[in-house]
Write a protein that holds these residues in place. Structure first.
Motif, PDB file in Angstrom:
ATOM      1  N   LEU A   1     -11.507   4.523   8.833  1.00 38.42           N
ATOM      2  CA  LEU A   1     -10.573   4.960   9.471  1.00 38.42           C
ATOM      3  C   LEU A   1      -9.715   6.338   9.336  1.00 38.42           C
ATOM      4  CD1 LEU A   1      -9.625   1.222  10.624  1.00 38.42           C
ATOM      5  CD2 LEU A   1     -10.014   3.359  11.823  1.00 38.42           C
ATOM      6  N   ALA A   2      -9.549   6.008   8.041  1.00 40.47           N
ATOM      7  CA  ALA A   2      -9.043   7.590   7.603  1.00 40.47           C
ATOM      8  C   ALA A   2     -10.148   9.263   7.932  1.00 40.47           C
ATOM      9  CB  ALA A   2      -8.963   7.578   6.021  1.00 40.47           C
TER      10      ALA A   2
ATOM     11  N   VAL B   1     -12.323  -4.484   3.982  1.00 43.62           N
ATOM     12  CA  VAL B   1     -11.662  -4.111   4.392  1.00 43.62           C
ATOM     13  C   VAL B   1     -10.819  -2.699   3.541  1.00 43.62           C
ATOM     14  CG1 VAL B   1      -9.039  -4.964   4.937  1.00 43.62           C
ATOM     15  CG2 VAL B   1     -10.144  -6.747   5.137  1.00 43.62           C
ATOM     16  N   PHE B   2     -11.326  -2.189   2.344  1.00 47.16           N
ATOM     17  CA  PHE B   2     -10.890  -1.282   2.356  1.00 47.16           C
ATOM     18  C   PHE B   2     -11.735   0.586   2.290  1.00 47.16           C
ATOM     19  CE2 PHE B   2      -8.883   2.220  -0.709  1.00 47.16           C
ATOM     20  CZ  PHE B   2      -7.819   1.791  -0.457  1.00 47.16           C
TER      21      PHE B   2
ATOM     22  N   VAL C   1      -6.795   6.419  -0.367  1.00 49.28           N
ATOM     23  CA  VAL C   1      -8.551   5.863  -0.279  1.00 49.28           C
ATOM     24  C   VAL C   1      -9.128   6.615  -1.105  1.00 49.28           C
ATOM     25  CG1 VAL C   1     -10.803   6.461   1.308  1.00 49.28           C
ATOM     26  CG2 VAL C   1      -8.736   4.960   2.864  1.00 49.28           C
TER      27      VAL C   1
ATOM     28  N   LEU D   1      -2.985   7.164   4.588  1.00 51.84           N
ATOM     29  CA  LEU D   1      -4.192   6.991   4.432  1.00 51.84           C
ATOM     30  C   LEU D   1      -5.413   7.317   3.385  1.00 51.84           C
ATOM     31  CD1 LEU D   1      -5.213   3.823   4.876  1.00 51.84           C
ATOM     32  CD2 LEU D   1      -6.305   4.861   7.174  1.00 51.84           C
TER      33      LEU D   1
ATOM     34  N   GLU E   1      -0.403  -6.783   1.340  1.00 52.21           N
ATOM     35  CA  GLU E   1      -1.890  -6.587   2.618  1.00 52.21           C
ATOM     36  C   GLU E   1      -2.572  -7.985   2.399  1.00 52.21           C
ATOM     37  OE1 GLU E   1       0.585  -3.294   2.750  1.00 52.21           O
ATOM     38  OE2 GLU E   1       0.228  -3.976   1.135  1.00 52.21           O
TER      39      GLU E   1
ATOM     40  N   LEU F   1       0.724  -1.274  -0.025  1.00 53.61           N
ATOM     41  CA  LEU F   1       0.241  -0.099  -0.318  1.00 53.61           C
ATOM     42  C   LEU F   1       0.673   1.325  -0.243  1.00 53.61           C
ATOM     43  CD1 LEU F   1      -2.500  -0.600   2.175  1.00 53.61           C
ATOM     44  CD2 LEU F   1      -3.001  -0.498  -0.068  1.00 53.61           C
TER      45      LEU F   1
ATOM     46  N   PHE G   1     -11.051   1.168   5.572  1.00 50.67           N
ATOM     47  CA  PHE G   1     -10.056   2.351   6.059  1.00 50.67           C
ATOM     48  C   PHE G   1     -10.054   3.623   6.153  1.00 50.67           C
ATOM     49  CE2 PHE G   1      -5.772  -0.934   4.220  1.00 50.67           C
ATOM     50  CZ  PHE G   1      -5.759  -1.979   5.897  1.00 50.67           C
TER      51      PHE G   1
END
Length: 189
Positions: A110-111, A103-104, A73, A69, A91, A62, A107
């Motif tokens: 979270l970002a 999963v993405f 994204v 991140l 990953e 990544l 992410f």
């Protein structure tokens, strides 16, 4: 399947990435030697321009694609909107599958959460500083005394604004703004 490989310095060798991307079945691989901090990466731009719906962009890790991140994204969301898949070999993320998309998107959440936390902390810090009497922003280029001196200099018909600005090592715009902020009108009486 299109690959993208990046190393940060001229001394680094991309062979490990290139071997992994070839093994993953990449038909074409774009590679460059640029720091991740560099916003302009010509080969990445070429790669992203070439991708079409149904293609899959493959990277070794990544961090080879995005600097943060948030950047990652953004790039993957843009790809998804264009119908392009994304896969990171190390990953084990593959947005072509439902699990990889999940999963993405985690992410991405979270970002966004991290961005909100940083913003909240910044706003709270500024409010606390204001409560303690601190003002934000840059320190003025000219003190009140400097502005008074500049106004006095400008009363001399032989002095120009450019000369006064040069004397204080500032621009004419800064001089004008400083005079205005302290209530001086030009031309001065």
């Amino acid at each position: 399947r299109i690959g993208y490989a990046r190393v940060s310095t001229q001394d680094q060798n991309p062979d490990l990435q290139l071997d992994a991307l070839k093994k993953a079945g990449c038909e074409e691989i774009f590679q460059e030697k640029f720091s991740g901090k560099n916003a302009v990466r010509p080969e990445l731009e070429n790669c992203l321009r070439m991708l079409r719906g149904g293609d899959v962009l493959v990277v070794w890790r990544l961090d080879r694609l995005g600097r943060s991140l948030k950047d990652l994204v953004g790039i993957v969301s843009t790809l998804e909107n264009r119908g392009v898949g994304f896969q990171s070999l190390t990953e084990n993320i593959d947005t072509v599958s439902a699990g990889g998309k999940l999963v993405f998107h985690i992410f991405g959440a979270l970002a966004e959460f991290e961005h909100s936390l940083i913003r909240e902390r910044t706003v709270a810090g500024l409010a606390a500083a204001r409560a303690r009497g601190r003002k934000g922003g840059r320190k003025p280029s000219m003190t009140k005394s400097d502005v008074r001196k500049a106004a006095a200099m400008l009363r001399d018909p032989q002095m120009t604004k450019t000369e006064v600005a040069q004397h204080f090592r500032i621009s004419r715009v800064t001089l004008n703004n400083s005079l205005k902020r302290h209530g001086y009108q030009y031309p001065l009486p």
